[in-house]
Structure formats: structure tokens, C-alpha cells
Design an enzyme around this catalytic site. Sequence first.
Site, PDB file in Angstrom:
ATOM      1  N   GLU A  21      -6.262   3.353  -6.128  1.00  0.00           N
ATOM      2  CA  GLU A  21      -7.732   3.730  -5.669  1.00  0.00           C
ATOM      3  C   GLU A  21      -8.192   4.913  -5.776  1.00  0.00           C
ATOM      4  OE1 GLU A  21     -10.054   3.459  -1.163  1.00  0.00           O
ATOM      5  OE2 GLU A  21      -8.174   4.759  -1.481  1.00  0.00           O
TER       6      GLU A  21
ATOM      7  N   HIS B 290     -11.044  -3.766   2.835  1.00  0.00           N
ATOM      8  CA  HIS B 290     -10.985  -3.404   4.185  1.00  0.00           C
ATOM      9  C   HIS B 290     -12.042  -2.177   4.445  1.00  0.00           C
ATOM     10  CE1 HIS B 290      -8.199  -0.682   2.333  1.00  0.00           C
ATOM     11  NE2 HIS B 290      -8.516   0.080   3.499  1.00  0.00           N
TER      12      HIS B 290
ATOM     13  N   ASP C  77       0.987  -1.259   0.154  1.00  0.00           N
ATOM     14  CA  ASP C  77       0.071   0.119   0.050  1.00  0.00           C
ATOM     15  C   ASP C  77       1.037   1.349   0.098  1.00  0.00           C
ATOM     16  OD1 ASP C  77      -2.397   1.550   0.299  1.00  0.00           O
ATOM     17  OD2 ASP C  77      -3.137  -0.645   1.229  1.00  0.00           O
TER      18      ASP C  77
HETATM   19  C1  NOJ Z   1      -8.791   4.760   1.738  1.00  0.00           C
HETATM   20  C2  NOJ Z   1      -8.524   3.441   2.722  1.00  0.00           C
HETATM   21  O1  NOJ Z   1      -8.685   2.354   2.002  1.00  0.00           O
HETATM   22  C3  NOJ Z   1      -9.197   3.642   3.757  1.00  0.00           C
HETATM   23  O2  NOJ Z   1      -8.904   2.525   4.710  1.00  0.00           O
HETATM   24  C4  NOJ Z   1      -8.321   4.918   4.344  1.00  0.00           C
HETATM   25  O3  NOJ Z   1      -9.128   5.512   5.611  1.00  0.00           O
HETATM   26  C5  NOJ Z   1      -8.481   6.234   3.799  1.00  0.00           C
HETATM   27  N1  NOJ Z   1      -8.025   5.913   2.037  1.00  0.00           N
HETATM   28  C6  NOJ Z   1      -7.532   7.104   3.992  1.00  0.00           C
HETATM   29  O4  NOJ Z   1      -6.055   6.800   3.969  1.00  0.00           O
END
Ligand code: NOJ
Length: 556
Positions: free
Chosen positions: A257, A330, A98
Site C-alpha cells: 500500500e 476499507h 495484512d
Molecule cells: C492504511 C490502512 O489501510 C488504514 O486502515 C490504517 O488506518 C492505516 N494504514 C494505518 O495503519
Amino acid sequence: MERKWWHDSVVYQIYPRSFKDSNGDGVGDLVGIIEKLDYLKELGIDVIWLSPIYDSPNDDNGYDIRDYEAIMEEFGTMNDFDRLLARAHEHGIKIVMDLVVNHSSDEHAWFVESRKGKDNPYRDYYIWRKGNPDGTLPNNWGSIFSGPAWEHDVESDEYYLHLFSKKQPDLNWENETMRRDVYAMMKRWLDRGIDGFRMDVINLISKADGLPDGKVGEGALYGDGGEHYVNGPRVHEYLREMHDASFGQYDVLTVGEMPGATTEDAILYTNPERKEVNMVFTFEHMDLDSGPGGKWDVVPFHLAKLKENFTKWQTALHGKGWNSLYWNNHDQPRVVSRFGDDSVYRVESAKMLATLLHMLQGTPYIYQGEELGMTNVSFESIEDYEDIEIRNMWRERTALGASPAELLRSVHIKGRDNARTPMQWSAEENAGFTTGKPWLKVNPNYPEINAEAVLKDPNSIFYYYKQLIALRHQHDLMVYGDYTLLHKNHETVYAYSRHHEGETWYIYCSFDKQETKVALDHDTSDIVIGNYADRPHAGQELTLRPYEAVVYRTKA
Ligand code: NOJ
């Protein structure tokens, strides 16, 4: 399309905190993951995506990074990481990390410096602004985790921007030195041997000049602001620069993402010629059960909208970019509870949903426990929830007089902790996840739903996923074939075909709790896979049993 190794790969996401605890402290760790590599090998996946394992004060479970180049103490050491990487590679499994660089932790050395004052060389690594003369905040943006997106700093009397929690200050991507530091950090991880990056909210890194106020929706406390930072003005330039300065020189997987990315955006981000990222995570299908009030405003899900949405992505990106395919991660509730049936037809619907997703074009992602058919959880007390998004929302809305019972109901349906309850390894205490006290309570259904049980049952969801993964490795049709939606107006059946080099596959997936029929006009003698032990009745019409999925293969 030029072949890439990640085209026919299947990724398995691990949320390390909840995966396997090896030392009894109640928190999953890297040694726990090493212990379970054989399990993942058995499933047949090609790649692990590790949610953040870096040093972090855990305001947002590791998505608030204090040191990008150190391992979180609870998870182990850099030595454990190197061992994990080496062992995974020995198993033929790649590891994608990540990358969280829209923001860091407020405890990151850069922010600690930045906060020291306006003249500090790191001041400009973050986004600082003065308040308005009338005492209001620099703009009206709300934080995605409730409250305003600005936090006041008493010393300098300025505010810093945080799109997420106030312990997650946004990095200032306008600052080229900061960008170069990020790329150099990425290169060091790549040189360590990792196989790619999943990039957290990477399409939020470029904010519009002047940070204008956002539109305020009906009943909203803050301006949305998204129109000024989602797919912002310089994001493509930054990604291209990042590509050239870091992963572009390595044969790795990159997935961004990207909340708010449309198919048009996704083509720009993933067209190989533009050298940005390999694929993006869209959110459109995750928003189908949200009303105008956003995530917590739960509305019924309609299959017609899912068909429309998947069809749009499948068609738009075919030959132009690349899709990623997912039901879970998640941050999302468990799919079997969300779009399937988590009681009577749990097993059937989990397999049906798997069929629907894995037969599409793109790279599938499986989230830990999905292969067991893990379900949502309904804790009775809000105190049992750990997630900062849930806790902040609860505080803000109860203070405004919202009904706790209603809020709890939406947490049961949508809360991120649904995905984060510990992985259910066995029927032993705490689901075999830990010998200590788990950091988040286990789902009480673990005596029935667990890895030990599925491994013993040849008809389990686990072995069904295993078959789907193996099929993808064997059949180019699944990887490169084109897609056609069938029976568009059928209310409870999602049917489509894939076609490649003289072969067609027909995929039928029923979302119906009752038997249902669909017209047939092709040969049904050759079944690729199905989720019932015997074949469905196929005459002039195909009769599908509750949540049945079946895939036929024909030459034509
Ligand atoms: C997306 C992540 O998947 C999530 O778990 C996180 O809280 C936010 N971005 C901020 O990093």
C-alpha cells in the site's frame, strides 16, 4: 513477461470485523468467514486478502497490532485460523495477510519495553526524540489522523513519533535488530502456509535523516512532513532486504500500500528484477475528488482526469512492473456512490464501473459488498461513527469552529465507515450479519441490497462480477494485452482497447445519466460482455444508454 499465478488472479478483500459474525457478539469473526467460503467460491475469486486479524486493542480496528503472532480474541483462535487457511486451500482459494509494520500498537511488548526508559534494549525499536529547547515538539509533522505526530512521555521527557494515532507508534526501521525480528515473524506466517502479504503504508517506513520540518500548507495546522517519509531514502533497500530475508523464498503475492507513489516509483517497486514487491496500491485515482485541503475537501470528480490517470498507469507499467486495480477498500467510500449513481442506475453503474476496472491490465481487487453494489451510508449523528480518523477530525475541526453540518456532509461522502458497515447478507434483521448488536450500524438499505437477493437474480451485479472474473481466467488478452485510450476528449464515455496476439477488444463505459453517442470504426458483431440485456444500437455511431458498458471483440 514471465507468467505468475497472481497475474490472472482476482483478489477479494475481507474486513473481518464487518464480514460475518458467527457467535452473536456483533463482531465478524474467522468462523464467519469459513461459513462464507462457498459464497466466495461461487463468485470465483482466487485470493482473499484479510485485513488484520491479529491481537489488537482496536484503536484503529486492528491496524494497531499488539501481538503479530496471536489472533484477536473477538475473531477467534489460531486453531480457527488454521482451519480457515486449510478450508480456503481446499476451495482453491489463497489467503494473503495484512502486514502492518510501519507502526505497532503502543501495547505491543516492544513498545511497552521501549517506553521503560532510554537504556532499554527496545528503546531504539521506535522513534524517540527530545523536544526543542523552546518547548516545541521535535518537528512540525502532523498525524494523518489529526493533531501532531508526536506524543510526550512523562517518564523520560521524550516524544515518540506516530504518523497515525498516538496508539500507533512508528517502528524505527533504522534499527537492524527490529527489522530482523519483523522478517522472522513474516517467515513464521509464511511457514504456516499463507500466500502473501498486503503491506500497510509500506512506503512510509524510511524517514529522512534528522526528521526535518515539513512544508506547512495554506490554512494547515501542521507541517505535512510527507516529503521526508513518503518513499523515503532507504525504502527500496529495506524492501529488497525484506524480500531476501522472508517472502523471496516463497511463491507468494506481495502488494504494497503506497500513498504518494508515482508511476516512476511504482516501476522501481514492482520491476521483478529488483526483487521488492509484486505490485503497489496507488492512491492517485482515489484523490481525484479531493481539493487542495485534502481528503475532506470534497470536489467534483471529472472523468477526463480519471482517463488521464488510468492511462498513465496502464502505459507506464506495461512490461515494466505490475498494476493492482481497485475501486474500493476499507478506507474508501463505496464506488457506486462515488463515481456511479447509487439511486436509479445503481445496478447499471456498478456493472459499468466493474467492466472499466476489470478490463484493465493488472490484478483486480474486489472489496466485500462491492459485488452487491453496496452504497455509502449517511448516519445522522456523528455518534454513530466509529472510525478514529472521523472522530479525531471531527474533534479537531469543531473545536476550531467548523460547521458540524458541513463536516457531516464530507463524512457522508468520504468517511471510511462507508466501507465498514456490516456486509449485507440478507433481508433479515441486521442484514443477516449478526444475531446480536452490530459493532457499527448496518446500512438501512439492506432489505433491498443483499447477498441473498443477488444470488437469486441471474442479472445481478454479483453474477456480472462472476463473469468478469471468469473472463480474466480464460483470456490472456485481459491479462497481458496492451492498452490504448480511445475517444480521449469524449466528456462522458471512457473508451479504450486492449490488443493481444491478433485480437483487439474495445471497451466502452458510459458515465452519462442520458443516452450518449460515440463514433465507431470497427466490427460490432461479437460482444464479450455488456451490462444491458440487449445490445446497444451500433451503426456509424454507437449509442450508449445510461451507464452502459459494452465490450466488443475483433480479430485484427
Ligand atoms: C492504511 C490502512 O489501510 C488504514 O486502515 C490504517 O488506518 C492505516 N494504514 C494505518 O495503519
